[in-house]
Write a protein that holds these residues in place. Structure first.
Motif, PDB file in Angstrom:
ATOM      1  N   ASN A   1       0.822  -1.226   0.000  1.00  0.00           N
ATOM      2  CA  ASN A   1       0.000   0.000   0.000  1.00  0.00           C
ATOM      3  C   ASN A   1       0.852   1.271   0.000  1.00  0.00           C
ATOM      4  N   ARG A   2       2.109   1.138   0.411  1.00  0.00           N
ATOM      5  CA  ARG A   2       2.974   2.324   0.487  1.00  0.00           C
ATOM      6  C   ARG A   2       3.975   2.411  -0.667  1.00  0.00           C
ATOM      7  N   LEU A   3       3.913   1.443  -1.549  1.00  0.00           N
ATOM      8  CA  LEU A   3       4.905   1.384  -2.627  1.00  0.00           C
ATOM      9  C   LEU A   3       4.925   2.650  -3.486  1.00  0.00           C
ATOM     10  N   SER A   4       3.753   3.187  -3.727  1.00  0.00           N
ATOM     11  CA  SER A   4       3.679   4.340  -4.637  1.00  0.00           C
ATOM     12  C   SER A   4       4.440   5.548  -4.121  1.00  0.00           C
ATOM     13  N   ASN A   5       4.685   5.610  -2.823  1.00  0.00           N
ATOM     14  CA  ASN A   5       5.358   6.772  -2.234  1.00  0.00           C
ATOM     15  C   ASN A   5       6.855   6.531  -1.990  1.00  0.00           C
ATOM     16  N   MET A   6       7.378   5.377  -2.417  1.00  0.00           N
ATOM     17  CA  MET A   6       8.775   5.040  -2.120  1.00  0.00           C
ATOM     18  C   MET A   6       9.614   4.992  -3.385  1.00  0.00           C
ATOM     19  N   ASP A   7      10.898   5.201  -3.190  1.00  0.00           N
ATOM     20  CA  ASP A   7      11.861   5.099  -4.276  1.00  0.00           C
ATOM     21  C   ASP A   7      12.070   3.628  -4.616  1.00  0.00           C
ATOM     22  N   ALA A   8      12.285   3.305  -5.889  1.00  0.00           N
ATOM     23  CA  ALA A   8      12.437   1.916  -6.340  1.00  0.00           C
ATOM     24  C   ALA A   8      13.600   1.206  -5.656  1.00  0.00           C
ATOM     25  N   VAL A   9      14.721   1.910  -5.464  1.00  0.00           N
ATOM     26  CA  VAL A   9      15.896   1.303  -4.820  1.00  0.00           C
ATOM     27  C   VAL A   9      15.583   0.916  -3.377  1.00  0.00           C
ATOM     28  N   VAL A  10      14.871   1.799  -2.686  1.00  0.00           N
ATOM     29  CA  VAL A  10      14.508   1.512  -1.295  1.00  0.00           C
ATOM     30  C   VAL A  10      13.566   0.320  -1.216  1.00  0.00           C
ATOM     31  N   ILE A  11      12.629   0.283  -2.170  1.00  0.00           N
ATOM     32  CA  ILE A  11      11.664  -0.826  -2.201  1.00  0.00           C
ATOM     33  C   ILE A  11      12.373  -2.162  -2.379  1.00  0.00           C
ATOM     34  N   VAL A  12      13.306  -2.218  -3.341  1.00  0.00           N
ATOM     35  CA  VAL A  12      14.044  -3.462  -3.604  1.00  0.00           C
ATOM     36  C   VAL A  12      14.854  -3.874  -2.382  1.00  0.00           C
ATOM     37  N   ALA A  13      15.489  -2.907  -1.745  1.00  0.00           N
ATOM     38  CA  ALA A  13      16.305  -3.199  -0.561  1.00  0.00           C
ATOM     39  C   ALA A  13      15.440  -3.751   0.574  1.00  0.00           C
ATOM     40  N   LEU A  14      14.280  -3.147   0.780  1.00  0.00           N
ATOM     41  CA  LEU A  14      13.388  -3.596   1.845  1.00  0.00           C
ATOM     42  C   LEU A  14      12.857  -5.003   1.572  1.00  0.00           C
ATOM     43  N   ILE A  15      12.470  -5.237   0.312  1.00  0.00           N
ATOM     44  CA  ILE A  15      11.972  -6.575  -0.043  1.00  0.00           C
ATOM     45  C   ILE A  15      13.057  -7.624   0.148  1.00  0.00           C
ATOM     46  N   THR A  16      14.263  -7.322  -0.353  1.00  0.00           N
ATOM     47  CA  THR A  16      15.386  -8.266  -0.233  1.00  0.00           C
ATOM     48  C   THR A  16      15.708  -8.552   1.227  1.00  0.00           C
ATOM     49  N   GLY A  17      15.750  -7.493   2.038  1.00  0.00           N
ATOM     50  CA  GLY A  17      16.055  -7.673   3.456  1.00  0.00           C
ATOM     51  C   GLY A  17      14.993  -8.481   4.175  1.00  0.00           C
ATOM     52  N   SER A  18      13.711  -8.205   3.856  1.00  0.00           N
ATOM     53  CA  SER A  18      12.616  -8.933   4.501  1.00  0.00           C
ATOM     54  C   SER A  18      12.643 -10.410   4.150  1.00  0.00           C
ATOM     55  N   VAL A  19      12.854 -10.701   2.859  1.00  0.00           N
ATOM     56  CA  VAL A  19      12.908 -12.101   2.414  1.00  0.00           C
ATOM     57  C   VAL A  19      14.083 -12.826   3.053  1.00  0.00           C
ATOM     58  N   SER A  20      15.228 -12.146   3.150  1.00  0.00           N
ATOM     59  CA  SER A  20      16.415 -12.759   3.758  1.00  0.00           C
ATOM     60  C   SER A  20      16.177 -13.091   5.222  1.00  0.00           C
ATOM     61  N   ILE A  21      15.577 -12.144   5.956  1.00  0.00           N
ATOM     62  CA  ILE A  21      15.309 -12.382   7.380  1.00  0.00           C
ATOM     63  C   ILE A  21      14.337 -13.540   7.565  1.00  0.00           C
TER      64      ILE A  21
END
Length: 203
Positions: A42-62
């Motif tokens: 729901n918050r993707l539209s307000n975020m930078d693409a690089v930040v989004i990828v980093a957050l997704i990668t970090g969440s999946v890794s954890i």
């Protein structure tokens, strides 16, 4: 039931409860993760693409590390249970093999059969088999008990059933039957056992 058996049953129950709790935790973690992903989307539209990828990668890794840790604990627990059961099965199964060899030794040396000693051995084996024996070993043992109590004109039938029990014991302890045929185990203590095999199994 003695204290050792009560303790063993208690350990198994605790292990089952532990697995149930671990399973509940995994489901709970997945629920949290799904809720987080929905909120995150729901918050993707307000975020930078690089930040989004980093957050997704970090969440999946954890999440991957957490799930891997839980799975490894479950596998370790199962291996410990398997090892524990092997140790418990070893004693009654060894008693059975000793009993078979004792019977054959008495037959070879024409020793008088001690019924009380044999009954004590059978009772001891049956008691331990009740708790630790596999289902197939128990069924084979019951079949042997039934046939041995009936009038049988061919006593070698009992020997072949004893051998079947030994094969099941070996299988339960992780040994493969590959290469072994009917009569191979009995050949350890009955020299002419092949003379009593069915014609199609003498080869």
């Amino acid at each position: 039931m003695n204290k050792n058996k009560l303790s063993s049953i208690k350990d198994i129950i605790i292990g089952i409860l532990t697995l149930a709790i671990i399973g509940y935790i995994i489901v709970w973690l997945l629920g949290l993760f799904i809720d987080y992903v929905e909120s995150f989307v729901n918050r993707l539209s307000n975020m930078d693409a690089v930040v989004i990828v980093a957050l997704i990668t970090g969440s999946v890794s954890i999440l991957g590390v957490v799930i891997s840790s839980i799975v490894s604990k479950i596998i370790e627990y199962r291996q410990n249970i398997k090892r524990y059961l092997y140790e418990k099965k070893e004693e009654p199964y060894s008693e059975f093999i000793e009993m078979v060899y004792k019977i054959q030794e008495n037959v070879k040396e024409n020793k008088e059969h001690n019924d009380k000693e044999m009954l004590d051995d059978i009772f001891s084996f049956s008691k331990k088999l009740t708790l630790w024996g596999s289902s197939k070993v128990i069924r084979k043992w019951l079949a042997f008990r039934k046939i041995s109590q009936e009038q049988n004109d061919n006593p070698t039938d009992n020997l072949f059933i004893l051998e079947e029990i030994i094969f099941e014991i070996r299988k339960d302890m992780g040994q493969k039957k590959s290469g072994l045929k009917q009569g191979d185990i009995l050949a350890f203590f009955v020299n002419d056992i092949k003379d009593y095999l069915p014609k199609d199994k003498k080869k």
